[in-house]
Design a protein around this motif. Structure first.
Motif, PDB file in Angstrom:
ATOM      1  N   VAL A   5       0.857  -1.177   0.000  1.00  0.00           N
ATOM      2  CA  VAL A   5       0.000   0.000   0.000  1.00  0.00           C
ATOM      3  C   VAL A   5       0.895   1.228   0.000  1.00  0.00           C
ATOM      4  O   VAL A   5       1.682   1.428   0.926  1.00  0.00           O
ATOM      5  N   PRO A   6       0.821   2.045  -1.042  1.00  0.00           N
ATOM      6  CA  PRO A   6       1.671   3.233  -1.062  1.00  0.00           C
ATOM      7  C   PRO A   6       1.265   4.203   0.036  1.00  0.00           C
ATOM      8  O   PRO A   6       0.085   4.397   0.303  1.00  0.00           O
ATOM      9  N   GLN A   7       2.263   4.757   0.704  1.00  0.00           N
ATOM     10  CA  GLN A   7       1.990   5.741   1.752  1.00  0.00           C
ATOM     11  C   GLN A   7       2.071   7.127   1.131  1.00  0.00           C
ATOM     12  O   GLN A   7       3.028   7.446   0.427  1.00  0.00           O
ATOM     13  N   CYS A   8       1.064   7.925   1.380  1.00  0.00           N
ATOM     14  CA  CYS A   8       1.020   9.281   0.851  1.00  0.00           C
ATOM     15  C   CYS A   8       1.924  10.184   1.687  1.00  0.00           C
ATOM     16  O   CYS A   8       1.801  10.244   2.903  1.00  0.00           O
ATOM     17  N   HIS A   9       2.856  10.825   1.048  1.00  0.00           N
ATOM     18  CA  HIS A   9       3.730  11.776   1.735  1.00  0.00           C
ATOM     19  C   HIS A   9       3.393  13.168   1.225  1.00  0.00           C
ATOM     20  O   HIS A   9       3.615  13.477   0.061  1.00  0.00           O
ATOM     21  N   LYS A  10       2.844  13.960   2.086  1.00  0.00           N
ATOM     22  CA  LYS A  10       2.477  15.317   1.717  1.00  0.00           C
ATOM     23  C   LYS A  10       3.640  16.232   2.049  1.00  0.00           C
ATOM     24  O   LYS A  10       4.278  16.088   3.083  1.00  0.00           O
ATOM     25  N   ALA A  11       3.885  17.179   1.181  1.00  0.00           N
ATOM     26  CA  ALA A  11       4.996  18.103   1.379  1.00  0.00           C
ATOM     27  C   ALA A  11       4.630  19.174   2.402  1.00  0.00           C
ATOM     28  O   ALA A  11       3.491  19.642   2.447  1.00  0.00           O
ATOM     29  N   ALA A  91       3.588  24.988  25.059  1.00  0.00           N
ATOM     30  CA  ALA A  91       2.179  25.150  25.431  1.00  0.00           C
ATOM     31  C   ALA A  91       1.266  24.303  24.553  1.00  0.00           C
ATOM     32  O   ALA A  91       0.229  23.825  25.019  1.00  0.00           O
ATOM     33  N   GLU A  92       1.642  24.097  23.311  1.00  0.00           N
ATOM     34  CA  GLU A  92       0.783  23.353  22.393  1.00  0.00           C
ATOM     35  C   GLU A  92       1.600  22.845  21.213  1.00  0.00           C
ATOM     36  O   GLU A  92       2.462  23.545  20.687  1.00  0.00           O
ATOM     37  N   VAL A  93       1.309  21.618  20.821  1.00  0.00           N
ATOM     38  CA  VAL A  93       1.759  21.049  19.550  1.00  0.00           C
ATOM     39  C   VAL A  93       0.510  20.463  18.914  1.00  0.00           C
ATOM     40  O   VAL A  93      -0.154  19.624  19.512  1.00  0.00           O
ATOM     41  N   SER A  94       0.194  20.900  17.725  1.00  0.00           N
ATOM     42  CA  SER A  94      -0.976  20.389  17.008  1.00  0.00           C
ATOM     43  C   SER A  94      -0.602  20.139  15.558  1.00  0.00           C
ATOM     44  O   SER A  94       0.054  20.979  14.933  1.00  0.00           O
ATOM     45  N   VAL A  95      -1.030  18.997  15.046  1.00  0.00           N
ATOM     46  CA  VAL A  95      -0.828  18.662  13.640  1.00  0.00           C
ATOM     47  C   VAL A  95      -2.182  18.237  13.074  1.00  0.00           C
ATOM     48  O   VAL A  95      -2.841  17.355  13.630  1.00  0.00           O
ATOM     49  N   ALA A  96      -2.578  18.872  11.986  1.00  0.00           N
ATOM     50  CA  ALA A  96      -3.869  18.572  11.351  1.00  0.00           C
ATOM     51  C   ALA A  96      -3.968  17.084  11.011  1.00  0.00           C
ATOM     52  O   ALA A  96      -2.970  16.433  10.671  1.00  0.00           O
ATOM     53  N   LYS A  97      -5.156  16.556  11.129  1.00  0.00           N
ATOM     54  CA  LYS A  97      -5.425  15.121  10.953  1.00  0.00           C
ATOM     55  C   LYS A  97      -4.787  14.559   9.679  1.00  0.00           C
ATOM     56  O   LYS A  97      -4.158  13.504   9.717  1.00  0.00           O
ATOM     57  N   ASP A  98      -4.919  15.242   8.571  1.00  0.00           N
ATOM     58  CA  ASP A  98      -4.414  14.733   7.295  1.00  0.00           C
ATOM     59  C   ASP A  98      -2.892  14.720   7.212  1.00  0.00           C
ATOM     60  O   ASP A  98      -2.332  14.132   6.286  1.00  0.00           O
ATOM     61  N   MET A 102       3.346  11.856   9.617  1.00  0.00           N
ATOM     62  CA  MET A 102       4.243  12.159   8.499  1.00  0.00           C
ATOM     63  C   MET A 102       5.508  12.895   8.930  1.00  0.00           C
ATOM     64  O   MET A 102       6.247  13.411   8.105  1.00  0.00           O
ATOM     65  N   GLY A 103       5.728  12.992  10.233  1.00  0.00           N
ATOM     66  CA  GLY A 103       6.939  13.650  10.713  1.00  0.00           C
ATOM     67  C   GLY A 103       6.793  15.136  10.973  1.00  0.00           C
ATOM     68  O   GLY A 103       7.780  15.802  11.303  1.00  0.00           O
ATOM     69  N   VAL A 104       5.597  15.665  10.868  1.00  0.00           N
ATOM     70  CA  VAL A 104       5.387  17.104  11.072  1.00  0.00           C
ATOM     71  C   VAL A 104       5.691  17.488  12.519  1.00  0.00           C
ATOM     72  O   VAL A 104       6.422  18.453  12.769  1.00  0.00           O
ATOM     73  N   GLY A 105       5.148  16.739  13.474  1.00  0.00           N
ATOM     74  CA  GLY A 105       5.392  17.043  14.877  1.00  0.00           C
ATOM     75  C   GLY A 105       6.870  16.983  15.227  1.00  0.00           C
ATOM     76  O   GLY A 105       7.400  17.849  15.917  1.00  0.00           O
ATOM     77  N   ARG A 106       7.561  15.954  14.724  1.00  0.00           N
ATOM     78  CA  ARG A 106       8.995  15.818  14.978  1.00  0.00           C
ATOM     79  C   ARG A 106       9.766  17.006  14.411  1.00  0.00           C
ATOM     80  O   ARG A 106      10.654  17.553  15.063  1.00  0.00           O
ATOM     81  N   LYS A 107       9.430  17.429  13.206  1.00  0.00           N
ATOM     82  CA  LYS A 107      10.114  18.579  12.595  1.00  0.00           C
ATOM     83  C   LYS A 107       9.823  19.869  13.361  1.00  0.00           C
ATOM     84  O   LYS A 107      10.694  20.726  13.492  1.00  0.00           O
ATOM     85  N   LEU A 108       8.601  20.013  13.872  1.00  0.00           N
ATOM     86  CA  LEU A 108       8.285  21.185  14.691  1.00  0.00           C
ATOM     87  C   LEU A 108       9.137  21.185  15.959  1.00  0.00           C
ATOM     88  O   LEU A 108       9.717  22.213  16.331  1.00  0.00           O
TER      89      LEU A 108
END
Length: 180
Positions: A5-11, A91-98, A102-108
């Motif tokens: 199953v290909p994993q979608c990687h969003k930029a 105080a807050e870390v939030s990443v949109a559901k979609d 994908m590593g967004v939180g880690r990069k933040l």
């Protein structure tokens, strides 16, 4: 043979927030909070989002980082401030559901650590649910470890008291720290 199953990687990329981003962050926070409905904490997901005034204050200090998609629309954010004079508190870390997983939180986290490491902070702290896989265990993978909140100072104690007043189960919460 199992199907692949290909994993979608969003930029996405990380940048310091602009004042014009702030009105868009409540939607990110709401989208991120959908996970709380899956663990019987829907009251948190349906509660208020961060105050635009608080976000604006953090943004003016350079303490608000956002992840944006290719259209420069926020898909995640991390914000914080100084606590007890020696800690940078998330105080807050939030990443949109979609964009979750994908590593967004880690990069933040990485971008924030790089920025605050050059300042006078001794360590980075946060409060979180210790039992939820996307909270305590995830932060542990980012280099944080649990510590007694009362050990850190009275401002951390106030943060915990405020969280309790807002309906958080303090038996499930913890303070975590990452030394710089």
């Amino acid at each position: 043979m199992a199907a692949v199953v290909p994993q979608c990687h969003k930029a996405f990329h990380i940048r310091i927030a602009r004042e014009s981003d702030i009105p868009l962050l409540a939607a990110v926070e709401r989208s991120a909070a959908h996970l709380f409905h899956t663990v019987d904490l829907g009251h948190l997901a349906d509660g208020p989002t961060m105050s635009p005034l608080t976000l604006s204050s953090m943004q003016s200090l350079g303490h608000l980082w956002i992840a944006v998609d290719d259209s420069d629309i926020p898909v995640g954010f991390l914000c914080g401030n100084g606590v007890d004079d020696i800690y940078f508190h998330i105080a807050e870390v939030s990443v949109a559901k979609d964009f979750q997983g994908m590593g967004v939180g880690r990069k933040l986290i990485d971008s924030m650590i790089d920025a605050v490491r050059t300042q006078h902070w001794k360590a980075v702290t946060l409060t979180t649910y210790k039992h939820l896989r996307w909270n305590g265990p995830w932060y542990a993978k980012q280099g944080f470890h649990e510590v007694g909140g009362q050990e850190l100072g009275k401002e951390h104690a106030v943060i915990l008291e405020t969280e309790a007043q807002h309906g958080h189960d303090m038996n499930q919460r913890c303070v975590m720290i990452r030394e710089l």
